[in-house]
Design an enzyme around this catalytic site. Structure first.
Site, PDB file in Angstrom:
ATOM      1  N   PHE A  46      52.206  51.833  50.045  1.00 14.96           N
ATOM      2  CA  PHE A  46      52.730  51.023  48.941  1.00 14.96           C
ATOM      3  C   PHE A  46      51.637  50.823  47.902  1.00 14.96           C
ATOM      4  O   PHE A  46      50.524  50.378  48.210  1.00 14.96           O
ATOM      5  CB  PHE A  46      53.207  49.667  49.454  1.00 14.96           C
ATOM      6  CG  PHE A  46      53.759  48.770  48.382  1.00 14.96           C
ATOM      7  CD1 PHE A  46      55.021  48.999  47.849  1.00 14.96           C
ATOM      8  CD2 PHE A  46      53.018  47.695  47.897  1.00 14.96           C
ATOM      9  CE1 PHE A  46      55.540  48.171  46.857  1.00 14.96           C
ATOM     10  CE2 PHE A  46      53.527  46.862  46.914  1.00 14.96           C
ATOM     11  CZ  PHE A  46      54.791  47.113  46.387  1.00 14.96           C
ATOM     12  N   TYR A  48      50.591  49.046  44.190  1.00 16.84           N
ATOM     13  CA  TYR A  48      50.961  47.952  43.293  1.00 16.84           C
ATOM     14  C   TYR A  48      49.992  47.821  42.113  1.00 16.84           C
ATOM     15  O   TYR A  48      50.248  47.059  41.181  1.00 16.84           O
ATOM     16  CB  TYR A  48      51.004  46.629  44.064  1.00 16.84           C
ATOM     17  CG  TYR A  48      49.736  46.304  44.822  1.00 16.84           C
ATOM     18  CD1 TYR A  48      48.682  45.649  44.219  1.00 16.84           C
ATOM     19  CD2 TYR A  48      49.599  46.669  46.162  1.00 16.84           C
ATOM     20  CE1 TYR A  48      47.525  45.353  44.912  1.00 16.84           C
ATOM     21  CE2 TYR A  48      48.455  46.382  46.875  1.00 16.84           C
ATOM     22  CZ  TYR A  48      47.413  45.724  46.251  1.00 16.84           C
ATOM     23  OH  TYR A  48      46.265  45.449  46.951  1.00 16.84           O
ATOM     24  N   GLY A  49      48.876  48.549  42.155  1.00 12.23           N
ATOM     25  CA  GLY A  49      47.873  48.477  41.096  1.00 12.23           C
ATOM     26  C   GLY A  49      47.433  49.861  40.666  1.00 12.23           C
ATOM     27  O   GLY A  49      48.254  50.697  40.296  1.00 12.23           O
ATOM     28  N   SER A  50      46.138  50.123  40.756  1.00 16.12           N
ATOM     29  CA  SER A  50      45.604  51.397  40.263  1.00 16.12           C
ATOM     30  C   SER A  50      46.097  52.601  41.060  1.00 16.12           C
ATOM     31  O   SER A  50      46.072  53.732  40.552  1.00 16.12           O
ATOM     32  CB  SER A  50      44.074  51.377  40.256  1.00 16.12           C
ATOM     33  OG  SER A  50      43.559  51.240  41.565  1.00 16.12           O
ATOM     34  N   GLU A 123      39.611  51.559  49.185  1.00 13.30           N
ATOM     35  CA  GLU A 123      40.190  50.222  49.211  1.00 13.30           C
ATOM     36  C   GLU A 123      39.479  49.252  50.160  1.00 13.30           C
ATOM     37  O   GLU A 123      39.562  48.037  49.983  1.00 13.30           O
ATOM     38  CB  GLU A 123      41.667  50.296  49.610  1.00 13.30           C
ATOM     39  CG  GLU A 123      42.521  51.168  48.708  1.00 13.30           C
ATOM     40  CD  GLU A 123      42.654  50.620  47.302  1.00 13.30           C
ATOM     41  OE1 GLU A 123      42.558  49.379  47.137  1.00 13.30           O
ATOM     42  OE2 GLU A 123      42.838  51.417  46.369  1.00 13.30           O
TER      43      GLU A 123
END
Length: 213
Positions: A46, A48-50, A123
């Site tokens: 999933f 949601y940002g970069s 991450e």
């Protein structure tokens, strides 16, 4: 352009530390074990940002998805990529509550070891996130996807900030990947391009553009 220091004071630079390769490997192995992965099945991630606009991995399928009980938030101090230990920026995390629209990527089983190892290097360099398998809604049904949820007990966590503070922090910070404002604006544009509505981020992006002169 000079801006006043934000009222939200980040932890001292000494609080910042990187995870070792062994720590990242242990986290990755335990996360794959929780998924019951045996080296063959495809897995979902999933974004949601970069990761939406710079995934840096190959994927077999991309879908829009919605995640419940978590929302996109600029809730993590960035001391390398979009800031420095002395002048940190902010990056997105999944914080608790609400919901979040994003994108899911299907990673072929054969590519999981290499792809997930690179994901952990990107991450989980400081262990600021908690890797979780969460249920996402898509137009073709529910799927379980890997999501990086902010660790609220970590030194890098930033509770919800007033917009004035967000703007001040974002405008003054820059790191090895460039200015923090570029990161925020690129994420806002990527969401729009994907057909995802985030009114809060859109409003923040408009204000950043108006004050970045």
């Amino acid at each position: 352009m000079s801006t006043p220091a934000p009222s939200q004071t980040p932890p001292p630079a000494s609080a910042f530390s990187r995870w070792s390769e062994e720590q990242r490997r242990a986290s990755l192995d335990s996360t794959l074990a929780l998924a019951g992965w045996h080296g063959e099945q495809d897995l979902w991630v999933f974004a949601y940002g970069s990761l939406i606009w710079r995934p840096e991995f190959d994927f077999a399928e991309r879908r829009l998805a919605r995640l419940h009980d978590h929302h996109r938030s600029l809730c993590l101090w960035s001391r390398v990529n979009r800031g420095t230990p002395e002048v940190p920026g902010l990056v997105f995390g999944l914080d608790h509550g609400g919901s979040c629209s994003g994108v899911v990527f299907r990673i072929p089983g054969r590519a999981v070891p290499e792809t997930f190892s690179a994901l952990w290097a990107r991450e989980m360099s400081t262990g600021a996130y908690l890797p979780r398998w969460l249920t996402c809604d898509t137009d073709r049904g529910e799927i379980s996807a890997l999501a990086f949820v902010i660790d609220q007990s970590g030194s890098g966590y930033v509770p919800r900030l007033p917009e004035d503070d967000l703007v001040r922090i974002i405008l003054r910070a820059s790191g090895t990947y460039g200015p923090c404002i570029d990161y925020v604006l690129q994420t806002a544009e990527a969401l729009k391009a994907s057909g995802i509505c985030d009114d809060h981020l859109d409003a923040l992006a408009r204000r950043l553009l108006s004050e970045h002169r």
